[in-house]
Design a protein around this motif. Structure first.
Motif, short mmCIF file in Angstrom:
data_model
loop_
_atom_site.label_atom_id
_atom_site.label_comp_id
_atom_site.label_asym_id
_atom_site.label_seq_id
_atom_site.Cartn_x
_atom_site.Cartn_y
_atom_site.Cartn_z
N LEU A 160 -47.92 -8.80 20.09
CA LEU A 160 -46.77 -9.68 19.94
C LEU A 160 -45.86 -9.21 18.81
CD1 LEU A 160 -48.59 -13.10 20.45
CD2 LEU A 160 -47.07 -11.93 22.07
N VAL A 161 -46.44 -8.68 17.73
CA VAL A 161 -45.64 -8.13 16.64
C VAL A 161 -44.77 -6.98 17.13
CG1 VAL A 161 -45.76 -6.80 14.49
CG2 VAL A 161 -47.14 -8.86 14.74
N ARG A 162 -45.34 -6.15 17.96
CA ARG A 162 -44.58 -5.02 18.50
C ARG A 162 -43.46 -5.49 19.45
NH1 ARG A 162 -50.09 -2.76 18.67
NH2 ARG A 162 -50.21 -1.17 17.01
N LYS A 163 -43.58 -6.73 19.89
CA LYS A 163 -42.53 -7.32 20.72
C LYS A 163 -41.47 -8.04 19.88
CE LYS A 163 -44.36 -6.33 24.82
NZ LYS A 163 -43.66 -5.48 25.82
N GLY A 164 -41.64 -7.99 18.56
CA GLY A 164 -40.63 -8.57 17.69
C GLY A 164 -40.98 -9.91 17.08
N ILE A 165 -42.17 -10.44 17.33
CA ILE A 165 -42.56 -11.74 16.77
C ILE A 165 -43.15 -11.53 15.38
CG2 ILE A 165 -44.14 -13.70 17.07
CD1 ILE A 165 -43.85 -13.38 20.07
N PRO A 166 -42.74 -12.35 14.38
CA PRO A 166 -43.32 -12.24 13.03
C PRO A 166 -44.83 -12.41 13.06
CG PRO A 166 -41.38 -13.65 13.00
CD PRO A 166 -41.71 -13.38 14.45
N PHE A 167 -45.54 -11.70 12.16
CA PHE A 167 -47.00 -11.67 12.25
C PHE A 167 -47.62 -13.06 12.17
CE2 PHE A 167 -51.22 -11.59 10.31
CZ PHE A 167 -51.90 -10.85 11.27
N ARG A 168 -47.16 -13.92 11.26
CA ARG A 168 -47.79 -15.24 11.14
C ARG A 168 -47.69 -16.04 12.44
NH1 ARG A 168 -51.82 -14.90 8.30
NH2 ARG A 168 -51.48 -14.18 6.17
N GLU A 169 -46.56 -15.94 13.09
CA GLU A 169 -46.40 -16.63 14.37
C GLU A 169 -47.26 -15.96 15.44
OE1 GLU A 169 -42.96 -17.71 17.72
OE2 GLU A 169 -42.37 -16.90 15.75
N ALA A 170 -47.29 -14.63 15.40
CA ALA A 170 -48.10 -13.89 16.37
C ALA A 170 -49.58 -14.23 16.20
CB ALA A 170 -47.88 -12.39 16.19
N HIS A 171 -50.02 -14.35 14.95
CA HIS A 171 -51.42 -14.71 14.68
C HIS A 171 -51.72 -16.09 15.24
CE1 HIS A 171 -54.91 -16.06 12.30
NE2 HIS A 171 -55.18 -14.77 12.12
N HIS A 172 -50.77 -17.02 15.07
CA HIS A 172 -50.95 -18.38 15.58
C HIS A 172 -51.04 -18.38 17.10
CE1 HIS A 172 -50.58 -22.74 15.65
NE2 HIS A 172 -49.61 -22.62 16.56
N LEU A 173 -50.17 -17.60 17.74
CA LEU A 173 -50.18 -17.53 19.21
C LEU A 173 -51.47 -16.89 19.72
CD1 LEU A 173 -46.47 -16.46 19.81
CD2 LEU A 173 -47.49 -18.71 20.31
N ALA A 174 -51.95 -15.85 19.03
CA ALA A 174 -53.20 -15.21 19.42
C ALA A 174 -54.35 -16.21 19.33
CB ALA A 174 -53.48 -14.00 18.54
N GLY A 175 -54.31 -17.07 18.31
CA GLY A 175 -55.33 -18.10 18.17
C GLY A 175 -55.30 -19.07 19.34
N LYS A 176 -54.10 -19.35 19.83
CA LYS A 176 -53.98 -20.24 20.99
C LYS A 176 -54.58 -19.59 22.24
CE LYS A 176 -50.14 -23.30 19.92
NZ LYS A 176 -48.89 -23.88 20.44
N VAL A 177 -54.41 -18.27 22.36
CA VAL A 177 -55.01 -17.55 23.49
C VAL A 177 -56.53 -17.67 23.43
CG1 VAL A 177 -55.36 -15.28 24.53
CG2 VAL A 177 -53.09 -15.93 23.71
N VAL A 178 -57.10 -17.48 22.25
CA VAL A 178 -58.55 -17.60 22.09
C VAL A 178 -59.00 -19.01 22.43
CG1 VAL A 178 -60.44 -17.53 20.41
CG2 VAL A 178 -58.66 -15.77 20.35
N ALA A 179 -58.28 -20.01 21.93
CA ALA A 179 -58.65 -21.40 22.18
C ALA A 179 -58.57 -21.74 23.67
CB ALA A 179 -57.73 -22.34 21.38
N GLU A 180 -57.55 -21.21 24.35
CA GLU A 180 -57.40 -21.48 25.79
C GLU A 180 -58.55 -20.86 26.57
OE1 GLU A 180 -55.63 -23.15 29.15
OE2 GLU A 180 -55.24 -23.48 27.01
N ALA A 181 -58.96 -19.66 26.18
CA ALA A 181 -60.07 -18.99 26.86
C ALA A 181 -61.36 -19.78 26.65
CB ALA A 181 -60.22 -17.56 26.36
N GLU A 182 -61.58 -20.25 25.42
CA GLU A 182 -62.77 -21.04 25.13
C GLU A 182 -62.76 -22.34 25.93
OE1 GLU A 182 -62.78 -21.50 20.92
OE2 GLU A 182 -63.75 -19.55 20.54
N LYS A 183 -61.59 -22.95 26.03
CA LYS A 183 -61.44 -24.20 26.78
C LYS A 183 -61.82 -24.02 28.24
CE LYS A 183 -57.92 -27.63 28.00
NZ LYS A 183 -56.48 -28.01 27.83
N LYS A 184 -61.45 -22.87 28.77
CA LYS A 184 -61.73 -22.58 30.18
C LYS A 184 -63.07 -21.86 30.37
CE LYS A 184 -56.86 -22.30 31.54
NZ LYS A 184 -56.92 -23.53 32.37
#
Length: 465
Positions: free
Chosen positions: A377-401
């Protein structure tokens, strides 16, 4: 000759030394290891006395001949210790007098056991540090060899003993190689501080005779000489430094051993130790215990015990020489012996173990690529802190499912961030993951190769003779 008058210091005493004090005061049982260094120092000091016209040439030659005879007796294990021999200095001087008579009584002119014992220990340690340098370099060389040959093996890297990110097996090996490289560099620095001559300092005030200390230092191959006699006879910083150096190096060995103990367990199975470096159980026939590695861990405690013990000896001492300093030798000798053993043991353990590429690779799991999502996501232009937060959401979604993050469909990822595109599938390649760390010190192939080149160049440079 009475008991008191036979001692180097016995002239003013009229009573016998207490037997228990006699026992505790005696150090010959361990400082006889410095027998050759004591003779070496005496031989050079005799030359210095002759240059100062305190010995005739004939007396000096008689002393040298007697010292050579004593050296042969120690080598052949025919030297006969006598009850009045308190230490190696007393024993050698007593034997010299038996061999050549009166000239032997002149050898100690202007010299004290205070500067003599300090010089002997420096000579002894100086002559052996090269062995520790050699064994450490052999260990680094073996790590570099394996890193070169096994650079394609991927494995989990750990922080907090939890799976963190994919790394190369070679990167793990080299992390310890660099520690040991610094240990060698630190030893070379210590060598320079050991290689300072204190002979000629006398008991406290210096030497009252025209002894050329510069020439004496050159004669004994010291690169420097002590500038203050009070400082010289009480100085054991070089011992404390050696004990600390050994303690720190042993800690590095212990940490390496701990990793390999874990990696060799059935739960990990990354490596298999050779039978020659394991033992069995007296009760359970199936066991292969990593006793060699456990011994490495245990010896670190032994070595550090010597370090802390000797620091407490130094802590409360007044200036110049005090008999407490006699504790320096047992700590130094045992630490040296232990380090010599464990360094060779470590090299043998490491060179003989087998790494299981399949087990290492199979231990990798998609959750270890969560950071790579953020990097994507950083390479796509998203600031790292936001990218880290979004990556955490991906992990949480996978765990949820209750599914792996790599199995989340692109549509699900886009609900978290529209930035995810078809190329997000490239995140799920472990080789791609390790290869992104191209900067100096990273785990990419090019970085591993650069590290091995640097270490191989360093191995060609000798810093201790």
């Amino acid at each position: 000759m009475t008991e008191s008058s036979s001692k180097l210091w016995g002239g003013r005493f009229s009573e016998k030394t207490d037997l228990l004090l006699e026992k505790i005061n005696s150090s010959l049982q361990y400082d006889k290891r410095m027998c050759q260094e004591d003779l070496q120092g005496s031989e050079a000091y005799a030359r210095a006395l002759q240059r100062a016209n305190l010995l005739t040439k004939e007396e000096m030659e008689a002393i040298h001949k007697g010292l050579a005879q004593i050296s042969k007796e120690w080598e052949k294990n025919t030297f006969k210790v006598k009850p009045m021999d308190e230490d190696i200095h007393t024993a050698n001087e007593r034997r010299l007098k038996e061999l050549i008579g009166l000239p032997a009584t002149k050898l100690h002119t202007g010299r004290s056991r205070n500067d003599q014992s300090n010089t002997d220990l420096r000579l002894w340690l100086r002559s052996r540090i090269g062995n520790l340098d050699k064994y450490l370099r052999q260990l680094v060389k073996e790590m570099v060899r394996r890193s070169t040959e096994e650079k394609d093996i991927l494995m989990p890297g750990y922080t907090h003993l939890q799976r963190a990110q994919p790394v190369r097996w070679s990167h793990w090996l080299l992390s310890y190689a660099w520690s040991f490289k610094i240990d060698v560099d630190r030893l070379a620095q210590l060598y320079d501080r050991i290689n300072v001559m204190t002979l000629g300092s006398g008991a406290i005030a210096g030497n009252p005779f025209p002894i050329d200390r510069q020439l004496l230092a050159k004669d004994l191959n010291f690169t420097d000489l002590s500038p203050n006699s009070m400082y010289a006879v009480g100085d054991r910083d070089f011992v404390a430094e050696f004990l600390f150096w050994a303690s720190l190096t042993a800690v590095h060995l212990s940490r390496l051993a701990e990793d390999l103990i874990l990696f060799s367990s059935q739960e990990f199975g990354f490596v298999k130790l050779a039978d020659s470096f394991t033992t069995g159980s007296s009760l359970m026939p199936q066991k292969r215990n990593p006793d060699g590695l456990e011994i490495l861990r245990g010896k670190a405690g032994r070595i550090f015990g010597h370090c802390t013990g000797f620091m407490m000896v130094l802590k409360g001492l007044p200036s110049t020489y005090n008999k407490d300093l006699q504790e320096d030798k047992e700590a130094t000798f045992d630490t040296y012996d232990t380090m010599e053993d464990v360094l060779q043991l470590t090299e043998g353990l490491l060179s003989s173990l087998k790494v299981d590429k399949v087990r290492c690779t199979s231990a990798l799991s998609p959750d270890m690529l969560a950071t790579d999502i953020a990097y994507y996501l950083v390479r796509k232009g998203i600031p790292f802190r936001e990218a880290h937060h979004l990556a955490g959401k991906v992990v949480a979604e996978a765990e949820k499912k209750n599914m792996s993050i790599m199995d989340l469909p692109l549509e699900e990822l886009k609900t978290i961030s529209a930035t995810f595109e078809d190329d997000s599938k490239d995140i799920w390649h472990y080789e791609n993951s390790v290869e992104q760390y191209q900067s100096t010190g990273g785990t990419s192939l090019s970085s591993i190769e650069q590290q091995t080149i640097e270490l191989n160049k360093w191995l060609l440079i000798r810093t201790i003779n």
